[in-house]
Design an enzyme around this catalytic site. Structure first.
Site, mmCIF file in Angstrom:
data_model
loop_
_atom_site.group_PDB
_atom_site.id
_atom_site.type_symbol
_atom_site.label_atom_id
_atom_site.label_comp_id
_atom_site.label_asym_id
_atom_site.label_seq_id
_atom_site.Cartn_x
_atom_site.Cartn_y
_atom_site.Cartn_z
ATOM 1 N N LEU A 293 -1.207 78.612 27.323
ATOM 2 C CA LEU A 293 -2.170 79.640 26.922
ATOM 3 C C LEU A 293 -1.438 80.804 26.261
ATOM 4 C CD1 LEU A 293 -4.705 79.810 29.907
ATOM 5 C CD2 LEU A 293 -5.037 78.774 27.655
ATOM 6 N N CYS B 222 6.033 66.393 17.882
ATOM 7 C CA CYS B 222 5.034 65.656 18.657
ATOM 8 C C CYS B 222 3.602 66.113 18.443
ATOM 9 C CB CYS B 222 5.379 65.740 20.130
ATOM 10 S SG CYS B 222 7.058 65.211 20.450
HETATM 11 C C1 UGA Z 1 5.396 68.153 23.789
HETATM 12 C C2 UGA Z 1 4.750 67.960 25.161
HETATM 13 O O1 UGA Z 1 4.698 69.206 25.874
HETATM 14 C C3 UGA Z 1 5.520 66.937 25.990
HETATM 15 O O2 UGA Z 1 4.845 66.709 27.219
HETATM 16 C C4 UGA Z 1 5.603 65.627 25.196
HETATM 17 O O3 UGA Z 1 6.393 64.676 25.870
HETATM 18 C C5 UGA Z 1 6.251 65.901 23.857
HETATM 19 O O4 UGA Z 1 5.488 66.888 23.140
HETATM 20 C C6 UGA Z 1 6.276 64.605 23.105
HETATM 21 O O5 UGA Z 1 5.222 64.045 22.798
HETATM 22 O O6 UGA Z 1 7.375 64.043 22.919
HETATM 23 P P1 UGA Z 1 7.522 69.521 22.859
HETATM 24 O O7 UGA Z 1 7.049 69.119 21.506
HETATM 25 O O8 UGA Z 1 8.953 69.358 23.218
HETATM 26 O O9 UGA Z 1 6.703 68.688 23.999
HETATM 27 O O10 UGA Z 1 7.213 71.051 23.017
HETATM 28 P P2 UGA Z 1 6.230 71.994 23.831
HETATM 29 O O11 UGA Z 1 7.031 72.820 24.751
HETATM 30 O O12 UGA Z 1 5.094 71.267 24.396
HETATM 31 O O13 UGA Z 1 5.735 72.954 22.651
HETATM 32 C C7 UGA Z 1 5.036 72.433 21.533
HETATM 33 C C8 UGA Z 1 4.627 73.544 20.606
HETATM 34 O O14 UGA Z 1 3.570 74.305 21.176
HETATM 35 C C9 UGA Z 1 5.730 74.556 20.278
HETATM 36 O O15 UGA Z 1 5.655 74.846 18.905
HETATM 37 C C10 UGA Z 1 5.381 75.760 21.102
HETATM 38 O O16 UGA Z 1 5.849 76.971 20.547
HETATM 39 C C11 UGA Z 1 3.869 75.690 21.087
HETATM 40 N N1 UGA Z 1 3.225 76.380 22.221
HETATM 41 C C12 UGA Z 1 3.389 75.905 23.492
HETATM 42 C C13 UGA Z 1 2.413 77.474 21.996
HETATM 43 O O17 UGA Z 1 2.223 77.919 20.843
HETATM 44 N N2 UGA Z 1 1.788 78.083 23.056
HETATM 45 C C14 UGA Z 1 1.947 77.631 24.325
HETATM 46 O O18 UGA Z 1 1.339 78.215 25.242
HETATM 47 C C15 UGA Z 1 2.760 76.520 24.541
#
Ligand code: UGA
Length: 424
Positions: free
Chosen positions: A245, A255
């Site tokens: 959030l 991903c």
């Molecule tokens: C994501 C999933 O969280 C993993 O569970 C999954 O295994 C992985 O993809 C995959 O399919 O391999 P990841 O891409 O490493 O993992 O990164 P996240 O930490 O989930 O963040 C993804 C994006 O969302 C980032 O750009 C981050 O900055 C953004 N984000 C995340 C937000 O803008 N707000 C948030 O509250 C959380």
């Protein structure tokens, strides 16, 4: 089979390397194959080609159990459970490109002693399509849920492990489930298609949460609410939860963008129009465009303006720049006639080719030198610890757009900056 069953891992990318190393840490002999000879050589020499906290140490500690090879034969003769960790990049239409997976399947041939354990993210229906013409072929869907930057920790302490198998592959599925038992997470035994859908639906749901809070942020800006306060209040409801959030300039990475498009496409191919995901994608795109709009609000025309982008990696603690918002922003800003100066603590090398036209800087202070505005794109902790008084002195115009709501807004305003976050 004992818990120390040897493991095969196909593809020594980020998922494959983490999987291989963590199974070695659990005491298994691991035979890891990659087709890129250079990478295999690097790994054999004890060097790690990716940045992932904790991985180097773990590889070093388990070197005698980790065997790297370019030959599929080495893996097939040493292990029966073959974790497929090759990448499935998006095609132009948004479908997943399964050519690497298909190659692995053909290399395994007709063996009924081996099972492919699919970790690569594949469209729902892939397992059924692969096994349809191969009687007795062992196939397990075992999607991964690791996050870059905390992958080792996530592997060792999973919320859940999903093991999807058809009736014929239950013996292999038992062996795969047994591998994860020492980790203590819930093990979800299900059919192959449901396991495949759990992966895509989980990523799509998390992306939906992000686009949702980003829209709440945008409306909050109009109505005078603070999205960080709103998220805090929402997140305490256990049905909603506090994670994912954080409002910002949108999600990136290898991903979410790929998997959300793939699920939308998959639904479309089956005749179902997934309206919600269309909006999730659009909101994510618009979030970057909004950042440009905010810069224009503060600076007027961006022609010949110097804009510093702090952070290129799609999130902190990784050098991954795939679908990184910074790359889109840099290109759009250049399209508006601005000069872009970028800095990232570790991701610049990977991004260099994609940042043609931008000035690549060796430090944050170099990037902000003479800048008309700074945009914080990635929440690296070193940006919070910057000497912001010095930053203000270096900048031509003290405007800070905090794309991650990461900096101390009050402190920056008190220090004389025009500060704007997202939704606050
Ligand atoms: C994501 C999933 O969280 C993993 O569970 C999954 O295994 C992985 O993809 C995959 O399919 O391999 P990841 O891409 O490493 O993992 O990164 P996240 O930490 O989930 O963040 C993804 C994006 O969302 C980032 O750009 C981050 O900055 C953004 N984000 C995340 C937000 O803008 N707000 C948030 O509250 C959380």
């Amino acid at each position: 089979m004992s818990a120390q069953e040897p493991i095969g891992v196909i593809g020594a990318g980020w998922v494959g390397l983490v999987t291989a190393t963590c199974f070695a840490e659990l005491g298994h002999e691991v035979h890891c194959r990659d087709i890129v000879a250079e990478k295999v050589e690097t790994l054999r020499n004890g060097r790690v080609p990716i940045h992932e906290p904790g991985l180097n140490e773990l590889i070093e500690r388990n070197r005698e159990r980790l065997h790297f090879t370019t030959e599929m034969g080495d893996v097939l003769s040493n292990a029966h459970l073959l974790f497929c960790c090759v990448d499935t990049p998006p095609t132009y239409s948004g479908d997943a490109d399964l050519s690497r997976v298909e190659t692995v399947v053909s290399e395994i041939g007709d063996s009924t002693d081996h099972a492919i354990v699919m970790k690569s993210t594949v469209p729902v229906g892939t397992g059924r399509a692969i096994t349809r013409e191969r009687e007795g072929f062992g196939y397990i869907s075992n999607p991964e849920f690791l996050k870059e930057g905390t992958a080792v920790e996530d592997f060792m302490h999973p919320d859940r492990v999903v093991v999807g198998a058809s009736a014929e592959s239950q013996g292999f599925a038992d062996r795969v489930a047994a591998l994860y038992e020492p980790l203590g997470g819930a093990i979800v035994r299900t059919d192959v298609a449901s396991a495949e859908m759990i992966k895509l639906a989980s990523n799509a749901f998390l992306a939906t949460k992000i686009s949702f809070i980003n829209e709440i942020a945008n409306v909050s800006e109009e109505l005078g609410a603070d999205v960080s306060e709103v998220a805090r209040g929402m997140g305490l409801d256990s049905r909603i939860g506090p994670q994912f959030l954080r409002a910002g300039i949108g999600y990136g990475g290898s991903c979410f963008p790929k998997d959300v498009s793939a699920l939308k496409q998959l639904a479309g191919n089956s005749g179902y129009h997934f309206q919600l995901l269309t909006a999730v994608i659009e909101v994510n795109e618009l979030q970057k465009r909004r950042t440009i709009g905010k810069l224009q609000k503060h600076l007027g025309s961006l022609v010949n303006k110097e804009i510093a982008l702090l952070g290129v990696a799609f999130k902190p603690d990784t050098d991954d720049v795939r679908e990184a918002p910074a790359l889109v922003l840099a290109a759009r800003l250049q399209g508006e006639g601005a000069h872009v100066r970028v800095y990232d603590p570790i991701a610049l090398e990977r991004a260099r080719e994609m940042l043609t036209g931008s000035t690549i800087c060796d430090s944050a202070l170099e990037a902000v030198d003479g800048a008309d505005a700074v945009v914080l794109v990635t929440e690296w902790s070193e940006f919070r610890d910057l000497d912001w008084d010095l930053v203000r002195e270096r900048m031509a115009n003290p405007v800070v757009l905090d794309g991650r709501n990461f900096l101390d807004a009050d402190a920056l305003r008190a220090a004389g900056f025009t500060y704007e976050g997202v939704g606050r």
